[in-house]
Design an enzyme around this catalytic site. Structure first.
Site, PDB file in Angstrom:
ATOM      1  N   HIS A 163     -62.415 -10.777 -70.141  1.00  0.00           N
ATOM      2  CA  HIS A 163     -61.524 -11.932 -70.032  1.00  0.00           C
ATOM      3  C   HIS A 163     -61.882 -12.711 -68.766  1.00  0.00           C
ATOM      4  CE1 HIS A 163     -57.968 -14.409 -69.593  1.00  0.00           C
ATOM      5  NE2 HIS A 163     -57.722 -14.168 -70.873  1.00  0.00           N
ATOM      6  N   ASN A 206     -52.068 -11.415 -75.912  1.00  0.00           N
ATOM      7  CA  ASN A 206     -52.481 -10.913 -74.596  1.00  0.00           C
ATOM      8  C   ASN A 206     -51.325 -11.134 -73.621  1.00  0.00           C
ATOM      9  OD1 ASN A 206     -53.730 -10.251 -72.216  1.00  0.00           O
ATOM     10  ND2 ASN A 206     -55.099 -12.024 -72.170  1.00  0.00           N
ATOM     11  N   SER A 241     -54.337 -21.917 -74.410  1.00  0.00           N
ATOM     12  CA  SER A 241     -53.177 -22.794 -74.623  1.00  0.00           C
ATOM     13  C   SER A 241     -52.797 -22.951 -76.101  1.00  0.00           C
ATOM     14  CB  SER A 241     -53.416 -24.166 -73.979  1.00  0.00           C
ATOM     15  OG  SER A 241     -53.508 -24.039 -72.583  1.00  0.00           O
ATOM     16  N   GLU A 262     -63.050 -18.627 -75.495  1.00  0.00           N
ATOM     17  CA  GLU A 262     -61.932 -19.038 -74.645  1.00  0.00           C
ATOM     18  C   GLU A 262     -62.447 -19.935 -73.521  1.00  0.00           C
ATOM     19  OE1 GLU A 262     -58.283 -16.477 -74.904  1.00  0.00           O
ATOM     20  OE2 GLU A 262     -59.483 -15.621 -73.304  1.00  0.00           O
ATOM     21  N   LYS A 284     -51.059 -10.104 -70.721  1.00  0.00           N
ATOM     22  CA  LYS A 284     -51.523 -10.146 -69.323  1.00  0.00           C
ATOM     23  C   LYS A 284     -50.645  -9.229 -68.466  1.00  0.00           C
ATOM     24  CE  LYS A 284     -53.371 -14.679 -70.238  1.00  0.00           C
ATOM     25  NZ  LYS A 284     -53.967 -15.889 -69.731  1.00  0.00           N
ATOM     26  N   GLU A 320     -60.201 -14.175 -66.601  1.00  0.00           N
ATOM     27  CA  GLU A 320     -59.422 -13.875 -65.393  1.00  0.00           C
ATOM     28  C   GLU A 320     -60.022 -12.679 -64.661  1.00  0.00           C
ATOM     29  OE1 GLU A 320     -55.591 -13.663 -67.290  1.00  0.00           O
ATOM     30  OE2 GLU A 320     -55.580 -15.837 -67.544  1.00  0.00           O
ATOM     31  N   GLY A 366     -54.172 -21.231 -70.100  1.00  0.00           N
ATOM     32  CA  GLY A 366     -52.965 -21.355 -69.288  1.00  0.00           C
ATOM     33  C   GLY A 366     -52.745 -22.745 -68.709  1.00  0.00           C
TER      34      GLY A 366
END
Ligand code: PGA
Length: 268
Positions: free
Chosen positions: A110, A8, A228, A182, A10, A112, A188
């Site tokens: 996701h 990904n 991560s 996730e 991003k 985010e 991150g």
């Protein structure tokens, strides 16, 4: 089942040239992967440049390469897609467009996007249904945040997210669904989830899926871990029976690092 390693990217990188270099260097290093399927999910604008034209064998599900060479276990994925096919929806990209471009997967839900754009479970469900109706393979992301975890709400969150995301998914299409656990607190942050904890979450998700569909469906659905992931910890997840692959963010932008991650999947 082949391991699935999803990159990904991003909102990176910022130029087509860099994107091309990254894609080409990965393709060069990751050849003849027998046990792994690699999915590259760049920003939408780069997808066109990476696709395999429909007329070449590379487009086929069998993984034959351009002009008969085995280029790949490489597949393309998007990072999102809309829940309508076409129309007056400024700024949206539809599953029909992605499918016609040769994209196989799309990440949906996701964290985010759930946070930044307030994507609800219902919106994720609408996207899953539409993506499936156009033959895309949705990668449904779910997981608890730090506070939910501390309050012991993880299972409740996972249950709600998976049940809503899979609402009205026809039995005939479920084999295309991929789930990615996730935990938001691990994304991150460098604070990856313990493999045991990730495994517990995936087993729980399978239990819920088996109640909705069947035990067999639950066993066959690929469930990935994301958050991560590095070349150092990738093996720890992949050796767990029940974790079928990885969703890699930051580390997927570094050629050497991502190559190591994929190679560790390919030996398992
Ligand atoms: P990360 O991102 O690997 O950088 O933690 C994972 C993700 O957001 O999918």
């Amino acid at each position: 089942m082949k391991k699935l390693i999803v990159a990904n990217w991003k909102c990176n990188p910022t130029s087509q040239k860099e994107a091309r270099q990254l894609f080409d260097s990965l393709k060069k290093r990751l050849k003849n992967l027998k046990k792994t399927e690699v999915v590259i999910c760049p920003p939408f604008v780069y997808l066109l440049g990476f696709r395999f034209p429909r007329s070449t064998p590379a487009f086929s599900e069998k993984g034959q390469g351009l002009r008969g060479r085995q280029v790949s276990s490489f597949r393309l994925g998007a990072q999102n897609c809309f829940w309508e096919e076409k129309g007056a929806f400024t700024g949206e990209i539809s599953p029909a467009m992605l499918k016609n471009l040769g994209v196989k997967y799309t990440i949906l839900g996701h964290s985010e996007r759930r946070k930044l754009f307030r994507e609800s479970n219902e919106m994720v469900n609408a996207k899953v249904l539409k993506a499936l109706s156009f033959g895309l393979f949705p990668i449904i992301c779910l997981g608890e945040d730090e506070e939910e975890r501390k309050k012991g709400k993880t299972f409740r969150i996972l249950e709600k997210e998976i049940k809503t995301a899979l609402k009205k998914v026809p039995k005939s299409k479920i084999r295309k669904v991929v789930v990615a656990y996730e935990p938001i607190w691990a994304i991150g942050t460098g604070n990856s989830c313990l493999p045991d904890e990730a495994l517990t979450a995936t087993l729980f998700l399978r239990k819920i899926i088996s109640k909705i569909f069947s035990k067999k469906t639950a066993e066959n659905i690929p469930i990935l871990y994301g958050g991560s992931v590095t070349s150092e910890n990738a093996q720890d997840y992949l050796r767990e029976q029940g974790i079928d692959g990885l969703l890699v963010g930051g580390a997927s932008l570094r050629t050497e690092e991502f190559t190591k991650i994929v190679k560790s999947a390919n030996i398992n």
